[in-house]
Enzyme design. Structure first.
Site, mmCIF file in Angstrom:
data_model
loop_
_atom_site.group_PDB
_atom_site.id
_atom_site.type_symbol
_atom_site.label_atom_id
_atom_site.label_comp_id
_atom_site.label_asym_id
_atom_site.label_seq_id
_atom_site.Cartn_x
_atom_site.Cartn_y
_atom_site.Cartn_z
ATOM 1 N N GLY A 23 -3.321 1.601 1.221
ATOM 2 C CA GLY A 23 -2.534 0.526 0.604
ATOM 3 C C GLY A 23 -3.195 -0.175 -0.564
ATOM 4 N N SER A 24 -4.178 0.459 -1.201
ATOM 5 C CA SER A 24 -4.850 -0.257 -2.297
ATOM 6 C C SER A 24 -3.927 -0.419 -3.504
ATOM 7 C CB SER A 24 -6.159 0.433 -2.686
ATOM 8 O OG SER A 24 -5.923 1.648 -3.355
ATOM 9 N N ASN A 25 -3.053 0.541 -3.747
ATOM 10 C CA ASN A 25 -2.110 0.363 -4.858
ATOM 11 C C ASN A 25 -1.097 -0.736 -4.546
ATOM 12 O OD1 ASN A 25 -2.409 2.265 -7.257
ATOM 13 N ND2 ASN A 25 -2.822 3.619 -5.517
ATOM 14 N N MET A 102 3.030 9.359 2.247
ATOM 15 C CA MET A 102 2.696 10.766 2.436
ATOM 16 C C MET A 102 3.838 11.516 3.108
ATOM 17 S SD MET A 102 -0.128 10.722 0.953
ATOM 18 C CE MET A 102 -0.839 12.324 1.313
ATOM 19 N N ARG A 103 4.964 11.468 2.446
ATOM 20 C CA ARG A 103 6.117 12.135 3.021
ATOM 21 C C ARG A 103 7.089 12.497 1.904
ATOM 22 N NH1 ARG A 103 8.285 12.887 8.170
ATOM 23 N NH2 ARG A 103 10.556 12.844 8.172
ATOM 24 N N HIS A 121 0.533 9.168 -8.975
ATOM 25 C CA HIS A 121 -0.161 10.392 -8.575
ATOM 26 C C HIS A 121 -1.514 10.434 -9.284
ATOM 27 C CE1 HIS A 121 -0.565 14.426 -7.037
ATOM 28 N NE2 HIS A 121 -0.973 14.811 -8.233
ATOM 29 N N ASP A 157 6.109 15.511 -7.336
ATOM 30 C CA ASP A 157 5.286 14.971 -8.426
ATOM 31 C C ASP A 157 5.790 15.452 -9.787
ATOM 32 O OD1 ASP A 157 3.655 13.724 -6.506
ATOM 33 O OD2 ASP A 157 2.404 15.504 -6.305
HETATM 34 C C1 GRF Z 1 -3.456 7.166 -4.414
HETATM 35 O O1 GRF Z 1 -4.491 7.954 -4.906
HETATM 36 C C2 GRF Z 1 -2.152 7.541 -5.054
HETATM 37 O O2 GRF Z 1 -2.292 7.999 -6.363
HETATM 38 C C3 GRF Z 1 -1.672 8.664 -4.164
HETATM 39 O O3 GRF Z 1 -2.053 8.282 -2.869
HETATM 40 C C4 GRF Z 1 -3.174 7.420 -2.945
HETATM 41 C C5 GRF Z 1 -2.807 6.174 -2.211
HETATM 42 O O4 GRF Z 1 -3.911 5.278 -2.155
HETATM 43 N N1 GRF Z 1 -0.254 8.858 -4.290
HETATM 44 P P1 GRF Z 1 -3.663 3.790 -1.634
HETATM 45 O O5 GRF Z 1 -3.049 3.920 -0.240
HETATM 46 O O6 GRF Z 1 -2.744 3.115 -2.593
HETATM 47 O O7 GRF Z 1 -5.025 3.162 -1.587
#
Ligand code: GRF
Length: 215
Positions: A23-25, A102-103, A121, A157
């Site tokens: 969840g860092s993004n 992731m789906r 991505h 993607d």
């Molecule tokens: C990131 O590298 C994003 O580009 C990819 O999955 C990862 C998710 O990382 N789609 P986070 O859960 O946001 O830390």
């Protein structure tokens, strides 16, 4: 409520975050809403996780955001996606933000939110779609790498690119350090791309995203 207050309130776009992991993004987007360029322009209407122990879900709960857990394991894609779409609608979401979700999404889900689903991505698409993109780029011997924010279409993607950020691969890098530095770029790129999209000042030329200040 004054006319100006109701106008500024109407301009706040509701984001629905879908995540499966760290969840860092998501947190970078939340921070941009809190104190950055998305402040006053977007809000997180709901965070939906498909994995019970996703750290991003716990983080969203601790921020006091609306959260939902819709476990996908063992379910037909189309059934699960219908439930997710219903919850996003319930929360009045304008844009669906995939943040480490992731789906694969069903065509029905994508059709339900046309040009309203964004993904990030960790490669310079169209290079290295799919899993472990950073390792793919490192092992290939790329001299530059980066990340891509794009609209989601029915192919993996693949959708229209909103923006990319590029970094150089250093002699001293390994796949891990490269991924770490790409992630730093991701955290800048995703809020910036959301800002561009919620502004609405863009159009499409074929599969090119083009700025259109008049839109
Ligand atoms: C990131 O590298 C994003 O580009 C990819 O999955 C990862 C998710 O990382 N789609 P986070 O859960 O946001 O830390």
């Amino acid at each position: 409520m004054s006319a100006s207050a109701s106008m500024s309130r109407a301009a706040v776009h509701k984001l629905g975050i879908l995540l499966s992991g760290r969840g860092s993004n998501f947190l970078a987007i939340a921070r941009s809403i809190e104190i950055g360029s998305l402040h006053g322009l977007a809000e997180i209407a709901v965070v939906i996780a498909n994995v019970e122990d996703a750290p991003g879900l716990a983080a969203a709960r601790s921020l006091g955001l609306p959260t939902e857990l819709l476990v996908s394991k063992g379910r037909r894609r189309v059934d699960h996606d219908a439930d997710v779409a219903a919850r996003l609608r319930h929360h009045g979401v304008d844009f669906v933000i995939l943040a480490g979700y992731m789906r694969l999404l069903s065509p029905e889900f994508i059709a339900a939110f046309p040009n309203k689903i964004l993904n990030i991505h960790p490669s310079l698409l169209p290079a290295f779609p799919g899993l472990d993109a950073q390792t793919q780029a490192f092992d290939y011997g790329c001299k530059v790498a980066g990340c891509t924010v794009h609209f989601v279409d029915e192919h993996l993607d693949h959708g229209v690119i909103i923006l990319q950020r590029v970094i150089h691969v250093h002699e001293t890098d390994d796949a891990h350090t490269l991924a770490e530095r790409i992630l730093i770029e991701e955290h800048q790129a995703y809020p910036e791309a959301i800002l561009r999209v919620v502004s609405g000042k863009y159009g499409f030329a074929g599969r090119r995203y083009v700025l259109n200040p008049e839109a």
